[in-house]
Structures are given as C-alpha cells and as structure tokens.
Design a protein around this motif. Structure first.
Motif, PDB file in Angstrom:
ATOM      1  N   ALA A  42       1.723   2.484   8.584  1.00 55.77           N
ATOM      2  CA  ALA A  42       2.226   1.198   8.090  1.00 55.77           C
ATOM      3  C   ALA A  42       3.372   0.722   8.979  1.00 55.77           C
ATOM      4  O   ALA A  42       4.354   1.427   9.171  1.00 55.77           O
ATOM      5  N   ILE A  43       3.219  -0.479   9.526  1.00 52.17           N
ATOM      6  CA  ILE A  43       4.252  -1.086  10.373  1.00 52.17           C
ATOM      7  C   ILE A  43       4.943  -2.180   9.572  1.00 52.17           C
ATOM      8  O   ILE A  43       4.284  -3.072   9.034  1.00 52.17           O
ATOM      9  N   PHE A  44       6.256  -2.114   9.501  1.00 48.87           N
ATOM     10  CA  PHE A  44       7.030  -3.082   8.727  1.00 48.87           C
ATOM     11  C   PHE A  44       7.022  -4.454   9.406  1.00 48.87           C
ATOM     12  O   PHE A  44       7.212  -4.559  10.614  1.00 48.87           O
ATOM     13  N   LYS A  45       6.774  -5.507   8.624  1.00 53.04           N
ATOM     14  CA  LYS A  45       6.836  -6.883   9.126  1.00 53.04           C
ATOM     15  C   LYS A  45       8.287  -7.354   9.048  1.00 53.04           C
ATOM     16  O   LYS A  45       8.931  -7.215   8.013  1.00 53.04           O
ATOM     17  N   PRO A  46       8.808  -7.919  10.143  1.00 56.42           N
ATOM     18  CA  PRO A  46      10.205  -8.364  10.128  1.00 56.42           C
ATOM     19  C   PRO A  46      10.450  -9.450   9.078  1.00 56.42           C
ATOM     20  O   PRO A  46       9.565 -10.240   8.775  1.00 56.42           O
ATOM     21  N   GLU A  47      11.659  -9.452   8.567  1.00 58.41           N
ATOM     22  CA  GLU A  47      12.120 -10.466   7.614  1.00 58.41           C
ATOM     23  C   GLU A  47      11.308 -10.500   6.313  1.00 58.41           C
ATOM     24  O   GLU A  47      11.136 -11.543   5.698  1.00 58.41           O
ATOM     25  N   LYS A  48      10.792  -9.345   5.899  1.00 59.34           N
ATOM     26  CA  LYS A  48      10.077  -9.222   4.632  1.00 59.34           C
ATOM     27  C   LYS A  48      10.801  -8.177   3.786  1.00 59.34           C
ATOM     28  O   LYS A  48      11.464  -7.288   4.317  1.00 59.34           O
ATOM     29  N   PRO A  49      10.658  -8.254   2.476  1.00 54.31           N
ATOM     30  CA  PRO A  49      11.307  -7.241   1.628  1.00 54.31           C
ATOM     31  C   PRO A  49      10.664  -5.866   1.826  1.00 54.31           C
ATOM     32  O   PRO A  49       9.444  -5.732   1.739  1.00 54.31           O
ATOM     33  N   ALA A  50      11.456  -4.873   2.101  1.00 49.61           N
ATOM     34  CA  ALA A  50      10.964  -3.531   2.422  1.00 49.61           C
ATOM     35  C   ALA A  50      10.324  -2.821   1.232  1.00 49.61           C
ATOM     36  O   ALA A  50       9.552  -1.888   1.414  1.00 49.61           O
ATOM     37  N   ASN A  51      10.589  -3.271   0.022  1.00 48.71           N
ATOM     38  CA  ASN A  51      10.071  -2.580  -1.163  1.00 48.71           C
ATOM     39  C   ASN A  51       8.738  -3.149  -1.663  1.00 48.71           C
ATOM     40  O   ASN A  51       8.261  -2.764  -2.719  1.00 48.71           O
ATOM     41  N   GLU A  52       8.092  -4.049  -0.903  1.00 46.87           N
ATOM     42  CA  GLU A  52       6.811  -4.629  -1.320  1.00 46.87           C
ATOM     43  C   GLU A  52       5.720  -4.241  -0.326  1.00 46.87           C
ATOM     44  O   GLU A  52       5.933  -4.222   0.887  1.00 46.87           O
ATOM     45  N   ALA A  53       4.529  -3.936  -0.872  1.00 46.37           N
ATOM     46  CA  ALA A  53       3.425  -3.445  -0.044  1.00 46.37           C
ATOM     47  C   ALA A  53       2.975  -4.474   0.993  1.00 46.37           C
ATOM     48  O   ALA A  53       2.619  -4.108   2.114  1.00 46.37           O
ATOM     49  N   HIS A  54       2.998  -5.763   0.666  1.00 47.70           N
ATOM     50  CA  HIS A  54       2.521  -6.779   1.618  1.00 47.70           C
ATOM     51  C   HIS A  54       3.496  -6.989   2.787  1.00 47.70           C
ATOM     52  O   HIS A  54       3.206  -7.770   3.689  1.00 47.70           O
ATOM     53  N   SER A  55       4.599  -6.278   2.769  1.00 47.19           N
ATOM     54  CA  SER A  55       5.566  -6.357   3.862  1.00 47.19           C
ATOM     55  C   SER A  55       5.211  -5.414   5.012  1.00 47.19           C
ATOM     56  O   SER A  55       5.937  -5.323   5.992  1.00 47.19           O
ATOM     57  N   TYR A  56       4.094  -4.715   4.879  1.00 43.64           N
ATOM     58  CA  TYR A  56       3.687  -3.756   5.899  1.00 43.64           C
ATOM     59  C   TYR A  56       2.281  -4.083   6.409  1.00 43.64           C
ATOM     60  O   TYR A  56       1.432  -4.538   5.655  1.00 43.64           O
ATOM     61  N   ARG A  57       2.076  -3.848   7.687  1.00 39.16           N
ATOM     62  CA  ARG A  57       0.783  -4.089   8.331  1.00 39.16           C
ATOM     63  C   ARG A  57       0.184  -2.732   8.679  1.00 39.16           C
ATOM     64  O   ARG A  57       0.804  -1.944   9.389  1.00 39.16           O
ATOM     65  N   PRO A  58      -1.051  -2.444   8.202  1.00 38.89           N
ATOM     66  CA  PRO A  58      -1.651  -1.157   8.557  1.00 38.89           C
ATOM     67  C   PRO A  58      -2.203  -1.186   9.984  1.00 38.89           C
ATOM     68  O   PRO A  58      -2.836  -2.142  10.399  1.00 38.89           O
ATOM     69  N   ILE A  59      -1.934  -0.139  10.732  1.00 35.50           N
ATOM     70  CA  ILE A  59      -2.441   0.020  12.089  1.00 35.50           C
ATOM     71  C   ILE A  59      -3.213   1.334  12.130  1.00 35.50           C
ATOM     72  O   ILE A  59      -2.707   2.368  11.689  1.00 35.50           O
ATOM     73  N   SER A  60      -4.440   1.277  12.646  1.00 37.44           N
ATOM     74  CA  SER A  60      -5.254   2.489  12.782  1.00 37.44           C
ATOM     75  C   SER A  60      -5.081   3.061  14.180  1.00 37.44           C
ATOM     76  O   SER A  60      -5.334   2.375  15.170  1.00 37.44           O
ATOM     77  N   LEU A  61      -4.657   4.294  14.261  1.00 42.86           N
ATOM     78  CA  LEU A  61      -4.495   4.976  15.537  1.00 42.86           C
ATOM     79  C   LEU A  61      -5.703   5.872  15.773  1.00 42.86           C
ATOM     80  O   LEU A  61      -6.019   6.731  14.961  1.00 42.86           O
ATOM     81  N   LEU A  62      -6.390   5.626  16.890  1.00 42.56           N
ATOM     82  CA  LEU A  62      -7.589   6.389  17.222  1.00 42.56           C
ATOM     83  C   LEU A  62      -7.281   7.386  18.327  1.00 42.56           C
ATOM     84  O   LEU A  62      -6.313   7.235  19.075  1.00 42.56           O
ATOM     85  N   CYS A  63      -8.130   8.368  18.470  1.00 42.22           N
ATOM     86  CA  CYS A  63      -7.996   9.371  19.524  1.00 42.22           C
ATOM     87  C   CYS A  63      -8.095   8.684  20.890  1.00 42.22           C
ATOM     88  O   CYS A  63      -8.988   7.869  21.127  1.00 42.22           O
ATOM     89  N   CYS A  64      -7.187   9.003  21.807  1.00 46.68           N
ATOM     90  CA  CYS A  64      -7.172   8.345  23.117  1.00 46.68           C
ATOM     91  C   CYS A  64      -8.424   8.676  23.926  1.00 46.68           C
ATOM     92  O   CYS A  64      -8.897   7.845  24.713  1.00 46.68           O
ATOM     93  N   LEU A  65      -9.007   9.850  23.739  1.00 43.80           N
ATOM     94  CA  LEU A  65     -10.245  10.179  24.456  1.00 43.80           C
ATOM     95  C   LEU A  65     -11.417   9.360  23.938  1.00 43.80           C
ATOM     96  O   LEU A  65     -12.308   8.980  24.703  1.00 43.80           O
ATOM     97  N   TYR A  66     -11.416   9.067  22.662  1.00 40.81           N
ATOM     98  CA  TYR A  66     -12.452   8.188  22.090  1.00 40.81           C
ATOM     99  C   TYR A  66     -12.337   6.785  22.681  1.00 40.81           C
ATOM    100  O   TYR A  66     -13.328   6.174  23.071  1.00 40.81           O
ATOM    101  N   LYS A  67     -11.119   6.278  22.789  1.00 44.21           N
ATOM    102  CA  LYS A  67     -10.914   4.949  23.369  1.00 44.21           C
ATOM    103  C   LYS A  67     -11.305   4.930  24.842  1.00 44.21           C
ATOM    104  O   LYS A  67     -11.861   3.938  25.334  1.00 44.21           O
ATOM    105  N   LEU A  68     -11.064   6.022  25.552  1.00 42.81           N
ATOM    106  CA  LEU A  68     -11.482   6.120  26.947  1.00 42.81           C
ATOM    107  C   LEU A  68     -13.001   6.071  27.061  1.00 42.81           C
ATOM    108  O   LEU A  68     -13.557   5.354  27.899  1.00 42.81           O
ATOM    109  N   LEU A  69     -13.698   6.794  26.201  1.00 39.08           N
ATOM    110  CA  LEU A  69     -15.159   6.780  26.223  1.00 39.08           C
ATOM    111  C   LEU A  69     -15.705   5.394  25.897  1.00 39.08           C
ATOM    112  O   LEU A  69     -16.669   4.934  26.517  1.00 39.08           O
ATOM    113  N   LYS A  70     -15.091   4.714  24.937  1.00 38.91           N
ATOM    114  CA  LYS A  70     -15.499   3.340  24.608  1.00 38.91           C
ATOM    115  C   LYS A  70     -15.373   2.434  25.823  1.00 38.91           C
ATOM    116  O   LYS A  70     -16.246   1.615  26.112  1.00 38.91           O
TER     117      LYS A  70
END
Length: 111
Positions: free
Chosen positions: A37-65
């Motif tokens: 979860a990455i925090f969105k600037p200028e949003k209240p930290a205690n609310e779920a919509h203040s965060y953006r989900p980022i999916s981190l994939l294996c770097c070798l998988y991205k290389l193969l892609k």
C-alpha cells in the motif's frame, strides 16, 4: 541487479529462461505478487482510500515478459489494424480521440 551479473551467471539465466519457454512451466513463485500500500499525498492516513495498492512482481518474471515481447513484436505489429493504438510504441489514446472526434465532425458535415 541482473545487469551486474557475470557472464557465467547470464549464461545460466539464459539457459533457465529458454528451458522455461520450451516447457511452458513457470516457477510457482512467479505466479504470486506482493501487494504494498502506497500512501496518497494530502489524504487522511487513517482511511483505506488514502492508499494505492501496488503489485510487486518477481524481476526475473518481468525480464522474461520483456524477452517474449521483443520476440513477438516483429510478427504481431505488421498484422495489427491501424486503429489499434493501445500498448503500441508511438501510439496513444490522444490520436484515437482525434480520429473519433474527426469522424463525428465529418458525419455532421455530411448530414
């Protein structure tokens, strides 16, 4: 990290990638992503919509892609319709919107 490997390690990695492509079987760990979860600037930290989900994939998988994309592009690109702009180099939604609005304008001019 991968660019700093020695030649022996690169050769082993290339052999592993070829083996994966030949067999069509990917390592199980490549099929999972770590969600952070990455925090969105200028949003209240205690609310779920203040965060953006980022999916981190294996770097070798991205290389193969990337390898697969580089190998397939010369075969796929010439057969794509001119109207296809998404996910293509030097093409984007802006020119699609221009073509769409030009078509509407031409329709009004021709009744």
């Amino acid at each position: 990290m991968i660019t700093h490997l020695g030649q022996h390690a690169i050769d082993k990695l290339a052999a592993a990638m070829t083996n994966i492509l030949d067999k069509g079987a990917y390592p199980q760990v490549w099929k999972h992503a770590r969600v952070v979860a990455i925090f969105k600037p200028e949003k209240p930290a205690n609310e779920a919509h203040s965060y953006r989900p980022i999916s981190l994939l294996c770097c070798l998988y991205k290389l193969l892609k990337k390898i697969i994309l580089i190998r397939l592009t010369p075969y796929v690109e010439p057969n794509m319709p001119v109207q296809q702009a998404g996910f293509r180099p030097q093409r984007g939604s802006t020119e699609q919107i221009l073509a769409f609005t030009s078509g509407i304008q031409a329709g009004f001019e021709n009744n």
